[in-house]
Scaffold this motif. Structure first.
Motif, PDB file in Angstrom:
ATOM      1  N   ASN A  73     -29.658 -15.297  19.908  1.00 18.51           N
ATOM      2  CA  ASN A  73     -29.943 -13.715  19.714  1.00 18.51           C
ATOM      3  C   ASN A  73     -28.789 -12.224  19.960  1.00 18.51           C
ATOM      4  N   GLY A  74     -28.509 -12.239  19.188  1.00 17.92           N
ATOM      5  CA  GLY A  74     -27.238 -11.713  18.808  1.00 17.92           C
ATOM      6  C   GLY A  74     -26.518 -12.135  20.130  1.00 17.92           C
ATOM      7  N   SER A  75     -24.524 -11.791  20.177  1.00 12.82           N
ATOM      8  CA  SER A  75     -23.807 -11.931  21.033  1.00 12.82           C
ATOM      9  C   SER A  75     -24.413 -11.950  21.927  1.00 12.82           C
ATOM     10  N   ASP A  76     -24.967 -11.096  22.361  1.00 12.02           N
ATOM     11  CA  ASP A  76     -25.353 -10.386  24.037  1.00 12.02           C
ATOM     12  C   ASP A  76     -26.500 -11.156  24.553  1.00 12.02           C
ATOM     13  N   MET A 103     -21.246  -4.892  27.515  1.00 12.45           N
ATOM     14  CA  MET A 103     -21.942  -5.437  27.627  1.00 12.45           C
ATOM     15  C   MET A 103     -22.143  -6.363  28.961  1.00 12.45           C
ATOM     16  N   TYR A 104     -20.661  -6.578  29.304  1.00  9.91           N
ATOM     17  CA  TYR A 104     -20.345  -8.193  29.940  1.00  9.91           C
ATOM     18  C   TYR A 104     -20.612  -7.509  30.889  1.00  9.91           C
ATOM     19  N   GLN A 105     -20.682  -6.086  31.641  1.00  5.58           N
ATOM     20  CA  GLN A 105     -20.532  -5.595  33.222  1.00  5.58           C
ATOM     21  C   GLN A 105     -22.120  -5.153  33.296  1.00  5.58           C
ATOM     22  N   LEU A 144     -12.255 -11.436  27.694  1.00  2.00           N
ATOM     23  CA  LEU A 144     -11.026 -10.376  27.044  1.00  2.00           C
ATOM     24  C   LEU A 144     -12.178 -10.680  25.397  1.00  2.00           C
ATOM     25  N   CYS A 145     -11.899  -9.306  25.131  1.00  4.18           N
ATOM     26  CA  CYS A 145     -12.788  -8.881  23.882  1.00  4.18           C
ATOM     27  C   CYS A 145     -10.789  -7.845  22.646  1.00  4.18           C
ATOM     28  N   SER A 146     -11.061  -9.105  21.933  1.00  6.71           N
ATOM     29  CA  SER A 146      -9.632  -8.810  21.255  1.00  6.71           C
ATOM     30  C   SER A 146      -9.978  -9.247  19.423  1.00  6.71           C
ATOM     31  N   ASN A 148     -10.022  -5.542  20.522  1.00  8.28           N
ATOM     32  CA  ASN A 148     -10.770  -5.139  21.857  1.00  8.28           C
ATOM     33  C   ASN A 148     -11.525  -3.579  21.243  1.00  8.28           C
ATOM     34  N   ASN A 149     -13.007  -3.642  21.727  1.00 16.70           N
ATOM     35  CA  ASN A 149     -13.810  -2.257  21.565  1.00 16.70           C
ATOM     36  C   ASN A 149     -13.428  -1.711  23.127  1.00 16.70           C
ATOM     37  N   PRO A 150     -13.464  -0.466  23.049  1.00 14.31           N
ATOM     38  CA  PRO A 150     -13.349   0.436  21.674  1.00 14.31           C
ATOM     39  C   PRO A 150     -12.010   0.863  21.657  1.00 14.31           C
ATOM     40  N   GLU A 175     -14.708 -12.479  19.477  1.00 14.02           N
ATOM     41  CA  GLU A 175     -13.464 -11.719  17.940  1.00 14.02           C
ATOM     42  C   GLU A 175     -15.108 -11.440  17.034  1.00 14.02           C
ATOM     43  N   ALA A 176     -15.740 -10.289  17.850  1.00 17.28           N
ATOM     44  CA  ALA A 176     -16.637  -9.488  17.349  1.00 17.28           C
ATOM     45  C   ALA A 176     -16.151  -9.106  16.067  1.00 17.28           C
ATOM     46  N   TYR A 177     -14.987  -8.542  16.020  1.00 13.54           N
ATOM     47  CA  TYR A 177     -14.208  -7.890  14.810  1.00 13.54           C
ATOM     48  C   TYR A 177     -13.382  -9.066  14.779  1.00 13.54           C
ATOM     49  N   ILE A 178     -13.014  -9.872  13.952  1.00 12.68           N
ATOM     50  CA  ILE A 178     -11.912 -10.704  13.805  1.00 12.68           C
ATOM     51  C   ILE A 178     -11.910 -10.833  12.852  1.00 12.68           C
ATOM     52  N   GLN A 200     -18.337 -14.572  18.404  1.00 14.28           N
ATOM     53  CA  GLN A 200     -18.344 -14.077  16.794  1.00 14.28           C
ATOM     54  C   GLN A 200     -20.196 -14.160  16.748  1.00 14.28           C
ATOM     55  N   THR A 201     -19.887 -12.328  15.672  1.00 11.50           N
ATOM     56  CA  THR A 201     -21.127 -12.142  15.512  1.00 11.50           C
ATOM     57  C   THR A 201     -21.860 -12.509  13.604  1.00 11.50           C
ATOM     58  N   PHE A 202     -22.811 -11.587  13.735  1.00 12.20           N
ATOM     59  CA  PHE A 202     -23.179 -11.928  12.360  1.00 12.20           C
ATOM     60  C   PHE A 202     -23.792 -10.069  11.691  1.00 12.20           C
ATOM     61  N   SER A 203     -23.049  -9.406  12.861  1.00 15.21           N
ATOM     62  CA  SER A 203     -23.734  -7.650  13.041  1.00 15.21           C
ATOM     63  C   SER A 203     -22.261  -6.818  12.336  1.00 15.21           C
ATOM     64  N   LYS A 204     -21.335  -7.634  12.394  1.00 14.51           N
ATOM     65  CA  LYS A 204     -20.225  -6.412  11.668  1.00 14.51           C
ATOM     66  C   LYS A 204     -20.156  -7.189  10.676  1.00 14.51           C
ATOM     67  N   ARG A 212     -29.901  -9.738  14.376  1.00 13.36           N
ATOM     68  CA  ARG A 212     -29.252 -10.606  15.826  1.00 13.36           C
ATOM     69  C   ARG A 212     -29.519 -11.759  15.878  1.00 13.36           C
ATOM     70  N   LEU A 213     -28.065 -12.701  15.386  1.00 14.97           N
ATOM     71  CA  LEU A 213     -27.225 -13.365  15.331  1.00 14.97           C
ATOM     72  C   LEU A 213     -25.787 -13.235  15.904  1.00 14.97           C
ATOM     73  N   GLY A 214     -25.961 -13.933  17.202  1.00 16.43           N
ATOM     74  CA  GLY A 214     -24.402 -14.317  17.484  1.00 16.43           C
ATOM     75  C   GLY A 214     -23.907 -15.259  17.999  1.00 16.43           C
ATOM     76  N   MET A 215     -22.967 -15.615  16.773  1.00 20.98           N
ATOM     77  CA  MET A 215     -22.098 -17.540  17.097  1.00 20.98           C
ATOM     78  C   MET A 215     -20.939 -17.253  18.768  1.00 20.98           C
TER      79      MET A 215
HETATM   80  C1  LIG Z   1     -20.634  -5.364  18.684  1.00 21.22           C
HETATM   81  C2  LIG Z   1     -20.547  -5.713  19.338  1.00 21.22           C
HETATM   82  C3  LIG Z   1     -20.988  -7.582  19.716  1.00 21.22           C
HETATM   83  C4  LIG Z   1     -21.937  -7.429  18.588  1.00 21.22           C
HETATM   84  O1  LIG Z   1     -23.168  -8.138  19.711  1.00 21.22           O
HETATM   85  P1  LIG Z   1     -24.617  -8.656  19.152  1.00 21.22           P
HETATM   86  O2  LIG Z   1     -25.590  -8.755  20.029  1.00 21.22           O
HETATM   87  O3  LIG Z   1     -24.605 -10.078  18.144  1.00 21.22           O
HETATM   88  O4  LIG Z   1     -25.126  -7.492  17.894  1.00 21.22           O
HETATM   89  C5  LIG Z   1     -20.418  -7.896  19.930  1.00 21.22           C
HETATM   90  N1  LIG Z   1     -18.984  -7.857  20.981  1.00 21.22           N
HETATM   91  C6  LIG Z   1     -18.521  -6.702  21.126  1.00 21.22           C
HETATM   92  C7  LIG Z   1     -17.037  -6.541  21.744  1.00 21.22           C
HETATM   93  C8  LIG Z   1     -19.084  -6.036  19.987  1.00 21.22           C
HETATM   94  O5  LIG Z   1     -18.333  -4.829  19.763  1.00 21.22           O
END
Ligand SMILES: *Cc1c(COP(=O)(O)O)cnc(C)c1O
Length: 342
Positions: A73-76, A103-105, A144-146, A148-150, A175-178, A200-204, A212-215
């Motif tokens: 329910n989201g990558s979260d 969100m990791y923290q 590792l976010c790649s 990376n956000n932000p 890889e939310a932004y891959i 990965q995610t369907f959010s971006k 809300r769908l994350g892979m």
């Molecule tokens: C936006 C984002 C997500 C997406 O999260 P969802 O819960 O799938 O919407 C995941 N990781 C990073 C780094 C993001 O910026």
């Protein structure tokens, strides 16, 4: 390294909840097993707990097996479940290079799991030596976010590989932004490393943040643990069916993505030419990290004009920086018009 040994002992032993729909197999037309209401129409039935049809489509698109996919329910949700499956509260740790996604923290804190923070390099890359020195025998996960956000950059492939080889825990590559990046996904490395987890995610790029769908992609042993501890019906019927429809619409998604990447180039050049801008960081994502001479003034002036960007100026290595998501061409024009007035 054994994945089995990495799993928290109570989770290893856990007997999962077995839903009515888990137990039934084969064809049936009279469903009297789940205490559903027979009279309402579209949404009276519980959704498929393992999202088989959706995973079939994703497996084809990503060239993986269905048993290498977990949907959250989201990558979260996947982030939270990974921490809960592998980290003993109050004992185990996760390592998070900073600056990165918050969100990791937060997930680690909620689960009372200690966080080791290490800085990224000045160029925002991961530093293998620093990380390998910081880990202990209680460190179970590295996030590792790649891209990376932000910061918007991709981490060096060889550095991620070095961590996969030298760390006796899971390396989670978010890889939310891959889809906005030039470099390939780490999915191609799944068979080489049993400790690799990809989010990965369907959010971006897919533009479906509201559904809300994350892979999560990993070897089948890790996926099985996540399935074992997830809420049984975590992906609702509406989300499953709308995302399935979107697979028919893939050219439309590709077109939007290309437009965003195009806008990224345009906005990068325009912003770099402004006197109020100190630096625009190159981006492989759908946003730009921009260092302003006076980010406070820029932030509050934009807000007065009804334009909201993300203030990252208090984040480590991001002094004076705002994160600006790429909008439509006309939204980006409005932003530039206001910045030009400053
Ligand atoms: C936006 C984002 C997500 C997406 O999260 P969802 O819960 O799938 O919407 C995941 N990781 C990073 C780094 C993001 O910026």
């Amino acid at each position: 390294m054994s994945i089995e040994q990495l799993i928290r002992p109570n989770i290893r032993k856990l007997k999962p909840y077995s839903s009515a729909r888990d137990e039934y197999e084969g064809k049936a037309s009279v469903f009297l097993d789940a205490n559903e209401n027979p009279f309402n129409t579209s949404y009276n039935r519980y959704p498929d707990p393992l999202q088989k049809e959706l995973k079939g489509q994703i497996a084809l698109l990503k060239d993986v097996k269905a048993n290498q996919i977990f949907l959250g329910n989201g990558s979260d949700e996947a982030i939270d479940l990974l921490i809960r499956a592998f980290c003993e509260p109050g004992i185990d740790q996760v390592l998070i290079p900073q600056p990165t996604y918050g969100m990791y923290q937060v997930s680690a804190d909620i689960n009372n799991v200690n966080v080791i923070e290490v800085p990224l390099s000045k160029a925002f890359d991961v530093e293998t030596d620093v990380i390998l020195k910081a880990i202990t025998d209680k460190t179970k996960l590295i996030f590792l976010c790649s891209p990376n956000n932000p910061t918007g950059n991709i981490f060096s492939t060889d550095k991620i590989i070095a961590l996969l080889k030298n760390f006796n825990g899971l390396v989670i590559v978010d890889e939310a932004y891959i889809d906005f990046a030039e470099s390939p996904s780490f999915i191609t490395q799944l068979l080489n490393f049993e400790n690799l987890v990809i989010l990965q995610t369907f959010s971006k790029a897919w533009g479906l943040a509201g559904l809300r769908l994350g892979m999560c992609f990993a070897n089948s042993q890790i996926i099985a643990v996540l399935n074992k501890i997830k809420p049984p019906y975590n992906i609702n019927t509406v989300t499953q069916s709308i995302v399935l429809e979107q697979f028919q619409n893939h050219s439309h998604i590709q077109k939007n993505k290309a437009e965003i990447v195009n806008q990224r180039q345009l906005l990068f050049r325009e912003l770099a030419g402004l006197k109020i801008v100190a630096h625009v960081f190159p981006s492989n994502a759908n946003f730009l990290l921009v260092k302003f001479n006076d980010s406070r003034e820029v932030y509050s002036t934009l807000l007065q004009k009804g334009i909201v960007v993300r203030d990252r100026s208090n984040v480590i290595l991001c002094d004076g920086c705002l994160r600006i998501t790429l909008g439509t061409p006309s939204e980006n024009k409005i932003l530039l018009t206001e910045l030009n007035k400053l």
